[in-house]
Write an enzyme that holds these catalytic residues in place. Sequence first.
Site, PDB file in Angstrom:
ATOM      1  NE  ARG A 121       2.163  -4.684  11.276  1.00 41.63           N
ATOM      2  CZ  ARG A 121       3.096  -4.406  10.364  1.00 41.63           C
ATOM      3  NH1 ARG A 121       4.280  -4.975  10.432  1.00 41.63           N
ATOM      4  NH2 ARG A 121       2.828  -3.574   9.392  1.00 41.63           N
ATOM      5  CE  LYS A 157      -2.292  -0.884   3.829  1.00 39.09           C
ATOM      6  NZ  LYS A 157      -1.712  -2.174   4.246  1.00 39.09           N
ATOM      7  NE  ARG A 189      -4.032  -1.194   9.979  1.00 33.26           N
ATOM      8  CZ  ARG A 189      -2.960  -0.646   9.409  1.00 33.26           C
ATOM      9  NH1 ARG A 189      -2.988   0.589   8.985  1.00 33.26           N
ATOM     10  NH2 ARG A 189      -1.863  -1.351   9.253  1.00 33.26           N
TER      11      ARG A 189
HETATM   12  P1  AMP Z   1       1.047   0.612   9.021  1.00 33.76           P
HETATM   13  O1  AMP Z   1       2.266   1.422   8.843  1.00 33.76           O
HETATM   14  O2  AMP Z   1      -0.108   1.061   8.164  1.00 33.76           O
HETATM   15  O3  AMP Z   1       1.305  -0.873   8.887  1.00 33.76           O
HETATM   16  O4  AMP Z   1       0.542   0.847  10.537  1.00 33.76           O
HETATM   17  C1  AMP Z   1       1.373   0.521  11.628  1.00 33.76           C
HETATM   18  C2  AMP Z   1       0.563   0.453  12.901  1.00 33.76           C
HETATM   19  O5  AMP Z   1      -0.049   1.728  13.157  1.00 33.76           O
HETATM   20  C3  AMP Z   1      -0.594  -0.538  12.914  1.00 33.76           C
HETATM   21  O6  AMP Z   1      -0.172  -1.850  13.200  1.00 33.76           O
HETATM   22  C4  AMP Z   1      -1.460   0.055  14.017  1.00 33.76           C
HETATM   23  O7  AMP Z   1      -0.923  -0.196  15.300  1.00 33.76           O
HETATM   24  C5  AMP Z   1      -1.319   1.553  13.754  1.00 33.76           C
HETATM   25  N1  AMP Z   1      -2.352   2.014  12.783  1.00 33.76           N
HETATM   26  C6  AMP Z   1      -2.129   2.505  11.538  1.00 33.76           C
HETATM   27  N2  AMP Z   1      -3.284   2.825  10.931  1.00 33.76           N
HETATM   28  C7  AMP Z   1      -4.267   2.536  11.820  1.00 33.76           C
HETATM   29  C8  AMP Z   1      -5.684   2.627  11.783  1.00 33.76           C
HETATM   30  N3  AMP Z   1      -6.344   3.075  10.698  1.00 33.76           N
HETATM   31  N4  AMP Z   1      -6.371   2.242  12.897  1.00 33.76           N
HETATM   32  C9  AMP Z   1      -5.747   1.792  14.000  1.00 33.76           C
HETATM   33  N5  AMP Z   1      -4.419   1.657  14.097  1.00 33.76           N
HETATM   34  C10 AMP Z   1      -3.668   2.023  13.010  1.00 33.76           C
END
Ligand code: AMP
Length: 207
Positions: free
Chosen positions: A163, A13, A88
């Site tokens: 995750r 993404k 999410r």
């Molecule tokens: P990412 O970089 O998108 O993989 O996000 C890393 C972490 O940030 C996730 O594992 C969550 O802990 C937090 N996070 C990111 N986006 C969201 C979201 N929309 N809702 C809740 N937690 C989020």
Amino acid sequence: MKIVLLGPPGAGKGTQAVRLAQKLGLVHLSTGDLFRAHIKNQTPLGRKVKGLMDAGQLVPDDVTWQLVAQRIAEDDCAGGYILDGFPRTIRQAELLGEQETLDAVIDIEVDGDVLMHRLCGRRVCVACGAPYHTSHYTGDTCTRCGAALMQRDDDRPETVKSRLAVYEAQTAPLIAYYRERGLLRPVDGAQETENVFAEILRLLGVA
Ligand code: AMP
């Protein structure tokens, strides 16, 4: 254009969002990046979310939505944006839908074993954020700026498993949610980055 990039962690993404934002002149809004910036700057929000992120758990919906709502209200988002990592949960999608009308939800599909390999081998430059993978590059400094490469705390195998489980339980239901609303555009994310990008452009009608 207001676009959501949906897909499990490691689907690509972030990579696609950066390229799309550049090509279409849209703001790239990654909630993961926003949270990581708060952690780096040791803000109260950063301190609140660090434990959850390190454990691979989601930040609560109200906290996340506040951050996103604030950001999309800024002037530069008036011309459109790409949401990467948001929504999410169904609740987050409802909050977004109450305020915004989306043009498309691109769902980047990749199998679980491919995701484990991609995430556990992922490295990122501490200075410029350039992405690397141990199967393509075994050095420990960035080839662009020379700074050190690091592994994100949440890319360690045990956290990656959490995750992916969190994705299945809380985020995957968004696929049906957006399909029912006629917004879902699935893409095979196991292809080369270039091909995924070309397919997304075609789906958006801008190829
Ligand atoms: P990412 O970089 O998108 O993989 O996000 C890393 C972490 O940030 C996730 O594992 C969550 O802990 C937090 N996070 C990111 N986006 C969201 C979201 N929309 N809702 C809740 N937690 C989020």
